[in-house]
Design an enzyme around this catalytic site. Structure first.
Site, mmCIF file in Angstrom:
data_model
loop_
_atom_site.group_PDB
_atom_site.id
_atom_site.type_symbol
_atom_site.label_atom_id
_atom_site.label_comp_id
_atom_site.label_asym_id
_atom_site.label_seq_id
_atom_site.Cartn_x
_atom_site.Cartn_y
_atom_site.Cartn_z
ATOM 1 N N HIS A 1 81.036 8.359 -9.596
ATOM 2 C CA HIS A 1 80.103 7.330 -9.145
ATOM 3 C C HIS A 1 80.393 5.958 -9.738
ATOM 4 C CE1 HIS A 1 77.972 11.209 -8.611
ATOM 5 N NE2 HIS A 1 77.780 10.684 -7.432
ATOM 6 N N GLY A 2 81.535 5.798 -10.407
ATOM 7 C CA GLY A 2 81.980 4.480 -10.841
ATOM 8 C C GLY A 2 81.439 3.966 -12.162
#
Length: 192
Positions: free
Chosen positions: A157-158
């Protein structure tokens, strides 16, 4: 004067064995309560014992890792309690970058000093599990993406972590967790 030697006391009907009837009733009550107690223990014992950690978990309750081969700037992945652990030998530049950050500006404010042992500030040991949804971040392996802050990058999810494994960007709410650990020598660290 009347002679009382030959007379017997007259008891009310049914009173002769009254003492024994009470004793039998008490015994039956005690036996029933005891049987119920033993039955309860026999029923609960397996339920309680199944909640105890298994032998393989107890065997992994601590682990020792030789860190002598980890060069400054390198990191390794190890396993502790069936989860990845990152052990990173920070360079002086990485330590300087981590110390430059205003701790008050962080989502989960911790200094590098808070996350390392005194006298061993170059050794950063964290769990390798992103605090967002439990993915394993990149950055500990050779050639892996370290993210824009030079620490770790979670590809799910970064989330981006800095060189002190503190969350700097993305959805993760907390820094990478620092497990309990101690240096047993200059080259051996015991986690757990």
């Amino acid at each position: 004067m009347a002679d009382h030697a030959g007379t017997e006391a007259v008891l009310p009907q049914g009173a002769e064995g009254a003492g024994e009837g009470v004793r039998r009733r008490d015994f039956i009550n005690i036996a029933a309560v005891s049987a119920a107690g033993v039955g309860g223990v026999v029923t609960l014992l397996p339920l309680i014992s199944q909640m105890a950690p298994s032998a393989d978990v107890l065997a992994e309750s601590s682990t020792e890792i030789d860190i002598s081969a980890i060069q400054p700037g390198q990191a390794i992945k190890a396993i502790f309690r069936k989860q990845p652990v990152f052990i990173r030998n920070l360079t002086p530049a990485e330590i300087e970058d981590a110390n430059k950050v205003d701790v008050g500006s962080l989502r989960d404010p911790e200094s590098l000093k808070d996350r390392t042992k005194e006298g061993k500030e170059n050794w950063l040991i964290t769990m390798g599990v992103c605090t967002h949804l439990g993915c394993v971040p990149l950055g500990a392996g050779e050639g892996e993406v370290k993210g824009e802050f030079g620490g770790y990058f979670c590809p799910c999810h970064g989330s981006s972590y800095d060189t002190a494994a503190r969350i700097r960007k993305g959805p993760a709410p907390k820094n990478l967790m620092v497990p309990e650990y101690a240096f047993t020598s200059d080259t051996i660290v015991k986690i757990g």
